[in-house]
Design an enzyme around this catalytic site. Sequence first.
Site, short mmCIF file in Angstrom:
data_model
loop_
_atom_site.label_atom_id
_atom_site.label_comp_id
_atom_site.label_asym_id
_atom_site.label_seq_id
_atom_site.Cartn_x
_atom_site.Cartn_y
_atom_site.Cartn_z
CG HIS A 52 4.89 -18.74 -0.30
ND1 HIS A 52 3.80 -18.48 0.48
CD2 HIS A 52 4.80 -18.40 -1.61
CE1 HIS A 52 3.07 -17.69 -0.65
NE2 HIS A 52 3.73 -17.83 -1.70
CB THR A 53 10.94 -19.39 3.01
OG1 THR A 53 11.83 -18.19 2.61
CG2 THR A 53 11.31 -20.51 2.32
CB SER A 108 1.41 11.48 -4.94
OG SER A 108 1.41 10.71 -6.11
N GLY A 159 2.52 -2.36 -7.65
CA GLY A 159 1.70 -3.70 -7.66
C GLY A 159 2.36 -4.81 -8.50
CB ALA A 160 5.30 -4.81 -10.76
CG LEU A 220 9.48 -5.26 -9.24
CD1 LEU A 220 10.11 -4.25 -10.26
CD2 LEU A 220 10.06 -6.45 -9.21
CB SER A 236 4.01 -0.71 -0.79
OG SER A 236 4.34 -2.19 -0.46
CG ASP A 245 8.70 -6.82 0.50
OD1 ASP A 245 9.24 -7.83 0.19
OD2 ASP A 245 7.36 -6.76 0.39
P1 ADP Z 1 3.89 -3.27 -4.62
O1 ADP Z 1 4.74 -3.03 -3.57
O2 ADP Z 1 4.19 -4.88 -5.27
O3 ADP Z 1 4.51 -2.39 -5.49
P2 ADP Z 1 1.54 -2.73 -3.32
O4 ADP Z 1 0.21 -2.86 -3.69
O5 ADP Z 1 1.95 -3.12 -2.05
O6 ADP Z 1 2.37 -3.14 -4.60
O7 ADP Z 1 1.90 -1.06 -3.30
C1 ADP Z 1 1.58 -0.39 -4.39
C2 ADP Z 1 0.93 1.03 -3.66
O8 ADP Z 1 2.06 1.88 -3.14
C3 ADP Z 1 0.38 1.91 -4.85
O9 ADP Z 1 -0.93 1.55 -5.18
C4 ADP Z 1 0.64 3.32 -4.26
O10 ADP Z 1 -0.71 3.54 -3.10
C5 ADP Z 1 1.60 3.05 -3.51
N1 ADP Z 1 2.80 3.65 -4.40
C6 ADP Z 1 3.87 3.11 -4.75
N2 ADP Z 1 4.84 3.81 -5.46
C7 ADP Z 1 4.32 4.95 -5.47
C8 ADP Z 1 4.70 6.28 -5.79
N3 ADP Z 1 5.87 6.45 -6.48
N4 ADP Z 1 3.98 7.21 -5.68
C9 ADP Z 1 2.91 7.12 -4.82
N5 ADP Z 1 2.37 6.08 -4.57
C10 ADP Z 1 3.09 4.87 -4.73
MG MG Z 2 3.87 -4.15 -1.60
#
Ligand code: ADP
Ligand code: MG
Length: 396
Positions: free
Chosen positions: A33-34, A66, A119-120, A122, A125, A169
């Site tokens: 949060h910085t 994908s 969505g973990a 890491l 996105s 990120d």
């Molecule tokens: P985080 O960035 O924390 O992992 P986000 O919700 O920001 O979570 O991003 C996750 C989204 O990115 C997924 O729902 C998907 O749409 C996309 N995504 C991530 N990795 C892949 C992948 N290997 N193939 C296709 N889409 C992906």
């Molecule tokens: Mg993300």
Amino acid sequence: MEPLQLKQAFKEIFDTEPMLVKSPGRINIIGEHTDYNGGLVMPAAINKAVYVAISKREDSKIHLFSESYQEKYIGNINDVKKSDKAWANYILGVVDGFLKRNLSVAGFNLYIYGDVPLGAGLSSSAAIECATAFALAQLNELSVASMDLALIAQKAEHEFAGVNCGIMDQFASVFGKENYAMMLDCRSLAHEYIPLKLDGYKLVLLNTNVKHSLSDSAYNDRRAQCEQGVAWVKAYHPAVEFLRDVSEEMLLTHVQPKNNETYTKCSFVVAEIERVKKAAKALKEGDLKALGHLMFETHEGLSKAYEVSCKELDFLVDQVKGLDDVLGARMMGGGFGGCTINIVKDEAIEGLIETVSKAYQEQFGLSLSAYVVQTGNGSQTIEPTGIVSTLQHSNF
Ligand code: ADP
Ligand code: MG
């Protein structure tokens, strides 16, 4: 999937030779949060990544596939717009960013695969965006500075995914370096590679597998409190732009008397920025114990003062606190779910994961995912046999 398999999978769909690119996910050692306060963060790229196979087309079409979703998307360079396929938007947003900068991009085929858990926290996105940005620059032989690739990727996340993220990120995904963390100044974008020597220890992520819905509203609320704090200080110190420029004394004088809640939130941020500096010093001195201690402090602050933790994250940190084999632990990311990051002694990792998973299951009826992560390099092209060329950054 090995690079060779990726190439094969691409050829089966598109019947031509691809170029292969990878861009990693990231962790954040400390500095939470910085970013939106003009402060410091300390991310590192990890050995989990998004892989892209790409080739030019004769026409102006965009063909995407994908692996994870087993889905196809077809669009056109001359009419790039948001799709209802979320995964495609990260890629399309980057294409749009190139075009808006007058960087000319030919039609292309792209196959995407990744092993960054979605969505973990890491940043899978950012990994997609940066892999796409790096791939498009290479494919079209465009010389775009690495930082611009990260900025194009960030803009894609803002405009095509609707997430108003900072630069951390994408920066980490592009600039990462094996065995290093990076101290990034989110205001000036200046950065420094900090050796991350973990002799005998590893970084272990424990994923709560929860995401509480409070997350978005709390995020906006915290941002507003930080801005309010800055405004109250700025009335007396006009040069102040962000909490980055504010000291604890200024907060005590100008913010606490007005609103204690706002003071508590701002005070966390000011202390957290200091902790990033202390963490960099600890790492340079090889003092992992001191780093671990700072991580516990960060968690305490995020949980009690900034109030962005949740019972699952707190439980996981409490489970490892006081164990000799765990030097530090804290929630990582924006909060209300996601992972904790832990520094754990090699020999203790297996047992710890087993014990904590069991306790977590008993407490919440939820299963825990654990990832032992290593640092890795940033965006790069790869050959089916291995890595041939990494991105050359001017500052190392
Ligand atoms: P985080 O960035 O924390 O992992 P986000 O919700 O920001 O979570 O991003 C996750 C989204 O990115 C997924 O729902 C998907 O749409 C996309 N995504 C991530 N990795 C892949 C992948 N290997 N193939 C296709 N889409 C992906
Ligand atoms: Mg993300």
